[in-house]
Write a protein that holds these residues in place. Structure first.
Motif, PDB file in Angstrom:
ATOM      1  N   SER A 158      15.800 -50.582  -0.725  1.00 20.59           N
ATOM      2  CA  SER A 158      14.659 -50.581   0.209  1.00 20.59           C
ATOM      3  C   SER A 158      13.823 -51.855   0.135  1.00 20.59           C
ATOM      4  CB  SER A 158      13.763 -49.359  -0.028  1.00 20.59           C
ATOM      5  OG  SER A 158      14.477 -48.166   0.186  1.00 20.59           O
ATOM      6  N   LEU A 181      12.675 -53.465  -2.421  1.00 19.21           N
ATOM      7  CA  LEU A 181      11.654 -53.501  -3.470  1.00 19.21           C
ATOM      8  C   LEU A 181      11.787 -54.787  -4.287  1.00 19.21           C
ATOM      9  CD1 LEU A 181      11.855 -49.795  -4.707  1.00 19.21           C
ATOM     10  CD2 LEU A 181      10.029 -50.813  -3.344  1.00 19.21           C
ATOM     11  N   LYS A 231       7.667 -48.820   1.699  1.00 13.61           N
ATOM     12  CA  LYS A 231       9.062 -49.266   1.757  1.00 13.61           C
ATOM     13  C   LYS A 231      10.057 -48.127   1.618  1.00 13.61           C
ATOM     14  CE  LYS A 231       8.399 -54.038   0.130  1.00 13.61           C
ATOM     15  NZ  LYS A 231       8.763 -55.036  -0.913  1.00 13.61           N
ATOM     16  N   ILE A 232       9.742 -47.146   0.779  1.00 13.71           N
ATOM     17  CA  ILE A 232      10.723 -46.070   0.537  1.00 13.71           C
ATOM     18  C   ILE A 232      10.438 -44.825   1.362  1.00 13.71           C
ATOM     19  CG2 ILE A 232      11.120 -46.955  -1.786  1.00 13.71           C
ATOM     20  CD1 ILE A 232       9.597 -44.638  -2.951  1.00 13.71           C
ATOM     21  N   ALA A 261       8.287 -40.393  -4.985  1.00 13.41           N
ATOM     22  CA  ALA A 261       8.662 -41.725  -5.472  1.00 13.41           C
ATOM     23  C   ALA A 261       9.506 -41.609  -6.741  1.00 13.41           C
ATOM     24  CB  ALA A 261       7.407 -42.552  -5.735  1.00 13.41           C
ATOM     25  N   PHE A 300      12.991 -40.676  -5.790  1.00 12.11           N
ATOM     26  CA  PHE A 300      13.663 -41.866  -5.263  1.00 12.11           C
ATOM     27  C   PHE A 300      14.200 -42.713  -6.418  1.00 12.11           C
ATOM     28  CE2 PHE A 300      13.733 -46.337  -4.127  1.00 12.11           C
ATOM     29  CZ  PHE A 300      14.363 -46.351  -2.889  1.00 12.11           C
ATOM     30  N   HIS A 338      18.256 -43.352  -7.239  1.00 16.67           N
ATOM     31  CA  HIS A 338      18.806 -44.711  -7.237  1.00 16.67           C
ATOM     32  C   HIS A 338      19.021 -45.255  -8.648  1.00 16.67           C
ATOM     33  CE1 HIS A 338      17.376 -44.336  -3.077  1.00 16.67           C
ATOM     34  NE2 HIS A 338      18.274 -45.255  -2.791  1.00 16.67           N
TER      35      HIS A 338
END
Length: 546
Positions: free
Chosen positions: A483, A485, A526-527, A535, A538, A542
């Motif tokens: 994303s 980051l 962003k995510i 978060a 997420f 990942h």
């Protein structure tokens, strides 16, 4: 006298020991039984959410059966019925993501608090407040109970909005990961919205709320309330919330049809009834689908505590490589890897006040903790095709001298695979922070495991194999992050996912709390999330916490 520990190394990448490794040395998890379906794994997860929500086992299955029956009576099409089916099973799959907050506000027992609130979860303030005063904190010492109730009332809508937002976001992320449809994922974001617009988190009203979400809300409430007070209390609730929390047409449909549907539920065959009722039965999961579903199980379990959020995948990886180096056959290696992903499911049934305690546990608390592997077994017990995985996952705390749990197995009654998984789990735990101690260095952890070998608790060859692969993972240095980051945003995301406050992050990274706040805002944008639990998921999905 036990042999001295030696580290069991191999000159080949671990995957090359296993038949079926691809050119990159990656073993693809094969279905151990071709009959495992997504509906069964999701239904198993729903047993976990029942436990986490303080409800009797099978509550989500009953909700599903009831909601689906009413949906069909209302004339919903096959796709809408499928949405009802999966929303009913996944509605509370985000419960573990805020278990620490719920426990902190509920006197250490998030399940008791949720159980107390269940009958009024869709009630308005005039119904909710008296119920909280009468029921929340029951069983706590008087002074502590006063603080819990006062704190809950003071937190009020702000805390309720935060919890419902997190629950919805996390549930949607799980559904997306499982490959469920866009309409279903969208509907999971409306689970706590009211027909009159006074629900949470966004105050959406009327037909803007997907019909599947409207039906499942009533089904869950009605099942909970009728179990407490029977049909009379259930009918009174339908009348009271009609046109408020509930769509009048949906409330009327339940009034007409719910009682005959509930009467037709046979508790002993409820699982089979629900699995057979899947409106759009799927094919058995392929290798990738099974792996994704098991990873969801790992994330559901691990997100419960800040210090376990990278635990199960790491154990799975360690155990898989150790088993391969010991020469186990491909199926055993795959089974061990899969069991490592689901072994902590039962922790859902252990209060966070126990899991996060910095003090020595009482005998009663130890008894509760030892139930965790039994609960893992119960959660997966009905999922046909995962029998070998379940037997192994629920044995990872057994010890050769009989001091483990929950079966108290000894010696040869503990399989070689279970011994490897036990060693991998112990090493990962020792080298991770816990509320009562900081992490051990690998060498110190190795000495601790060696002592357990000498005491006859852990298997010599299993510990050697785990130590041989520990620290030699196939990690690749990333050039880009998901994303978009940045490196600094990854640093911040990792720390907040591990339970650190903005101030603690600032101190760790030598920046100001205000700068941390800006980074968090950018991360969320962003995510595509708005809460720390989402978060965190997420980051887990990942693999950013390893």
């Amino acid at each position: 006298m036990s042999k001295p520990l030696r580290v069991l190394h191999s000159t080949k990448p671990y995957a090359q020991h296993v038949q079926g490794a691809d050119a990159a040395g990656v073993v693809r998890l094969k279905p151990l039984n071709p009959t495992v379906r997504l509906s069964e794994l999701v239904a198993s997860l729903s047993i976990g959410t029942d436990i986490g929500m303080g409800q009797p086992e099978g509550q989500a299955l009953r909700t599903c059966h009831l909601a689906l029956g009413v949906a069909r009576e209302m004339g919903l099409d096959q796709k809408q019925c499928a949405d009802v089916y999966y929303i009913a099973l996944l509605r509370f799959v985000g419960c573990n993501s805020h278990a620490d907050q719920d426990a902190a506000g509920g006197g250490g027992d998030e399940m008791a608090m949720r159980r107390a609130l269940a009958p009024v979860i869709s009630g308005e303030p005039q119904e909710l407040v008296p119920h909280v005063v009468r029921h929340v904190g029951a069983g706590l010492p008087a002074g502590k109970r006063v603080r819990v109730v006062a704190g809950m009332l003071a937190a009020g809508p702000k805390q309720a909005r935060a919890v419902t937002t997190a629950t919805c976001e996390v549930a949607r992320m799980f559904a997306t990961q499982l490959g469920l449809g866009a309409a279903l994922v969208r509907a999971l974001g409306y689970q706590f919205e009211y027909w009159n617009g006074k629900g949470l988190p966004d105050g959406v009203s009327g037909e803007q709320i997907p019909i599947a979400a409207r039906i499942v809300m009533v089904a869950r409430d009605l099942d909970v309330v009728t179990r407490v007070g029977g049909r009379q209390l259930g009918e009174a609730m339908l009348r009271r919330r009609r046109g408020r929390a509930y769509d009048p047409a949906v409330a009327d449909a339940f009034h007409r049809h719910a009682w005959s549907i509930l009467a037709g539920i046979e508790e002993e065959s409820l699982w089979d009834q629900v699995i057979e009722a899947d409106p759009m039965p799927s094919d058995p999961l392929d290798a990738d689908g099974l792996n994704v579903a098991l990873e969801c199980c790992a994330q559901f379990a691990d997100i419960k505590c800040w210090f376990t959020r990278d635990h199960s995948p790491a154990v799975s990886n360690l155990a898989r490589r150790a088993a391969a180096n010991l020469g186990l056959d491909a199926i055993d290696v795959e089974t061990i890897a899969a069991a490592g992903l689901v072994q902590e499911l039962g922790k859902t049934g252990v209060q966070n006040g126990i899991l996060e305690s910095q003090r020595p546990l009482t005998n009663s608390q130890w008894d509760t903790l030892r139930l965790s592997t039994f609960l893992t077994q119960r959660i997966l017990a009905r999922c046909h095709g995962l029998e070998a995985i379940n037997a192994l996952a629920s044995s990872h705390h057994e010890r050769l001298d009989g001091s483990g749990y929950h079966r108290g197995l000894t010696g040869d009654r503990i399989s070689k695979a279970a011994r490897i998984l036990a060693a991998a789990d112990a090493f990962k735990a020792l080298t991770s922070d816990r509320p009562w101690r900081t992490r051990l260095a690998p060498d110190a952890a190795a000495r601790t495991l060696g002592a357990e070998v000498k005491q006859g608790k852990l298997a010599h060859d299993a510990v050697e194999a785990v130590l041989g692969v520990a620290g030699h993972g196939d990690t690749l240095r990333r050039k880009t992050w998901p994303s978009g980051l940045s490196d600094r945003e990854i640093d911040v995301l990792r720390l907040i996912s591990l339970g650190r406050t903005n101030r603690e992050v600032a101190e760790r990274l030598f920046i100001s709390p205000k700068t941390v706040g800006r980074h968090i805002e950018n991360i969320y944008a962003k995510i595509g999330v708005s809460t720390r639990p989402a978060a965190t998921l997420f980051a887990m999905q990942h693999q950013l916490l390893s």
